[in-house]
Design a protein around this motif. Sequence first.
Motif, short mmCIF file in Angstrom:
data_model
loop_
_atom_site.label_atom_id
_atom_site.label_comp_id
_atom_site.label_asym_id
_atom_site.label_seq_id
_atom_site.Cartn_x
_atom_site.Cartn_y
_atom_site.Cartn_z
N SER A 47 0.83 -1.20 0.00
CA SER A 47 0.00 0.00 0.00
C SER A 47 0.87 1.25 0.00
CB SER A 47 -0.91 0.00 1.22
OG SER A 47 -1.65 1.19 1.25
N VAL A 48 0.45 2.25 -0.77
CA VAL A 48 1.13 3.54 -0.80
C VAL A 48 0.31 4.58 -0.04
CG1 VAL A 48 1.86 5.40 -2.35
CG2 VAL A 48 2.24 3.03 -3.01
N SER A 49 -1.02 4.45 -0.09
CA SER A 49 -1.90 5.49 0.47
C SER A 49 -2.44 5.17 1.86
CB SER A 49 -3.06 5.74 -0.50
OG SER A 49 -3.78 4.55 -0.72
N GLY A 50 -2.10 4.04 2.42
CA GLY A 50 -2.60 3.69 3.76
C GLY A 50 -2.87 2.20 3.85
N PRO A 51 -3.07 1.70 5.06
CA PRO A 51 -3.28 0.25 5.25
C PRO A 51 -4.51 -0.26 4.48
CG PRO A 51 -2.90 1.33 7.35
CD PRO A 51 -3.06 2.42 6.32
N LEU A 52 -4.42 -1.50 4.02
CA LEU A 52 -5.50 -2.14 3.29
C LEU A 52 -6.23 -3.12 4.21
CD1 LEU A 52 -3.46 -3.04 0.09
CD2 LEU A 52 -5.09 -1.17 0.34
N LYS A 53 -7.53 -3.24 4.01
CA LYS A 53 -8.33 -4.17 4.80
C LYS A 53 -8.11 -5.57 4.23
CE LYS A 53 -13.02 -4.82 6.49
NZ LYS A 53 -14.39 -4.29 6.46
N VAL A 54 -7.76 -6.52 5.09
CA VAL A 54 -7.55 -7.90 4.67
C VAL A 54 -8.17 -8.84 5.69
CG1 VAL A 54 -5.42 -7.43 3.39
CG2 VAL A 54 -5.30 -8.04 5.80
N ARG A 55 -8.44 -10.06 5.29
CA ARG A 55 -8.98 -11.06 6.20
C ARG A 55 -7.87 -11.57 7.11
NH1 ARG A 55 -13.33 -15.25 4.52
NH2 ARG A 55 -14.54 -13.54 5.29
N ARG A 56 -8.18 -11.70 8.38
CA ARG A 56 -7.19 -12.17 9.36
C ARG A 56 -6.81 -13.62 9.09
NH1 ARG A 56 -5.63 -9.83 13.93
NH2 ARG A 56 -7.38 -8.42 13.93
N ASP A 57 -7.79 -14.48 8.88
CA ASP A 57 -7.53 -15.88 8.53
C ASP A 57 -8.76 -16.44 7.83
OD1 ASP A 57 -9.41 -16.90 10.49
OD2 ASP A 57 -7.89 -16.50 12.01
N ASN A 58 -8.69 -17.68 7.42
CA ASN A 58 -9.79 -18.28 6.66
C ASN A 58 -10.92 -18.81 7.53
OD1 ASN A 58 -8.62 -17.80 4.17
ND2 ASN A 58 -7.45 -19.69 4.25
N TYR A 59 -10.74 -18.83 8.84
CA TYR A 59 -11.72 -19.47 9.71
C TYR A 59 -12.60 -18.49 10.48
CZ TYR A 59 -8.59 -23.22 8.57
OH TYR A 59 -7.83 -24.12 7.89
N THR A 60 -12.22 -17.23 10.53
CA THR A 60 -13.03 -16.23 11.23
C THR A 60 -13.42 -15.13 10.26
OG1 THR A 60 -11.20 -14.80 11.88
CG2 THR A 60 -11.72 -16.65 13.35
N LYS A 61 -14.33 -14.31 10.68
CA LYS A 61 -14.72 -13.18 9.85
C LYS A 61 -14.05 -11.90 10.32
CE LYS A 61 -19.00 -15.19 8.30
NZ LYS A 61 -20.40 -15.07 8.06
N ASP A 62 -13.01 -12.04 11.14
CA ASP A 62 -12.27 -10.88 11.62
C ASP A 62 -11.42 -10.30 10.50
OD1 ASP A 62 -13.31 -11.27 14.12
OD2 ASP A 62 -11.56 -12.35 14.87
N PHE A 63 -11.21 -8.99 10.59
CA PHE A 63 -10.38 -8.32 9.60
C PHE A 63 -9.26 -7.58 10.31
CE2 PHE A 63 -14.63 -8.56 7.81
CZ PHE A 63 -14.36 -9.20 6.61
N LYS A 64 -8.23 -7.28 9.57
CA LYS A 64 -7.16 -6.43 10.07
C LYS A 64 -6.73 -5.53 8.93
CE LYS A 64 -3.44 -9.72 9.12
NZ LYS A 64 -2.31 -10.45 9.67
N PHE A 65 -5.92 -4.55 9.26
CA PHE A 65 -5.39 -3.63 8.25
C PHE A 65 -3.88 -3.79 8.20
CE2 PHE A 65 -9.49 -1.94 9.27
CZ PHE A 65 -9.95 -1.47 8.06
N GLN A 66 -3.34 -3.89 7.01
CA GLN A 66 -1.89 -4.01 6.84
C GLN A 66 -1.47 -3.38 5.53
OE1 GLN A 66 -1.55 -8.29 7.13
NE2 GLN A 66 -1.52 -8.55 4.93
N ASP A 67 -0.18 -3.18 5.37
CA ASP A 67 0.36 -2.53 4.17
C ASP A 67 0.63 -3.49 3.02
OD1 ASP A 67 0.30 -0.04 5.39
OD2 ASP A 67 2.28 -0.29 6.26
#
Length: 108
Positions: A47-67
Motif C-alpha cells: 500500500s502507498v496510500s494507507g493500510p488495506l483491509k484484509v482477512r485475518r484468517d480463513n476461519y473467522t470473519k475478523d479483519f485487520k489492516f496491513q500494508d
Amino acid sequence: MKPIEAGCLAIIINGNYPDNIGETVKVIKLNLIETELIGQNVWELNSVSGPLKVRRDNYTKDFKFQDFSFSLERNLMRIDGGEPKDMIDKRINFLEVDKCQRNYRRVL
C-alpha cells in the motif's frame, strides 16, 4: 493503458473489500502459486496510500489492516504511465466519489 507489471503503481478498482477501492498500491510481483491455483494473475501489493483491509484468517470473519496484500489483476488499474495525467485524475476522482457514495449508502 499499459499492463500491470512488477514495480508499477496502480489503484484498486474492485475487490472483496469496498474500503480498499481507490487505494494506491505498488505492485511487487506476480504470485505464481496463487495464479496457478486460481487461473488468473494474482499480484502481491504494498500500500502507498494507507493500510488495506484484509482477512485475518480463513476461519473467522475478523479483519485487520496491513500494508501488504494480494489482488487479482482485473481489480487493478495502472496509473504510472501510458495515459495522460488528466485521464488518470478523472478516473481517480470517479473512484473516490463512488467510494464516498457507497459509504453513505452503508450508513443509511
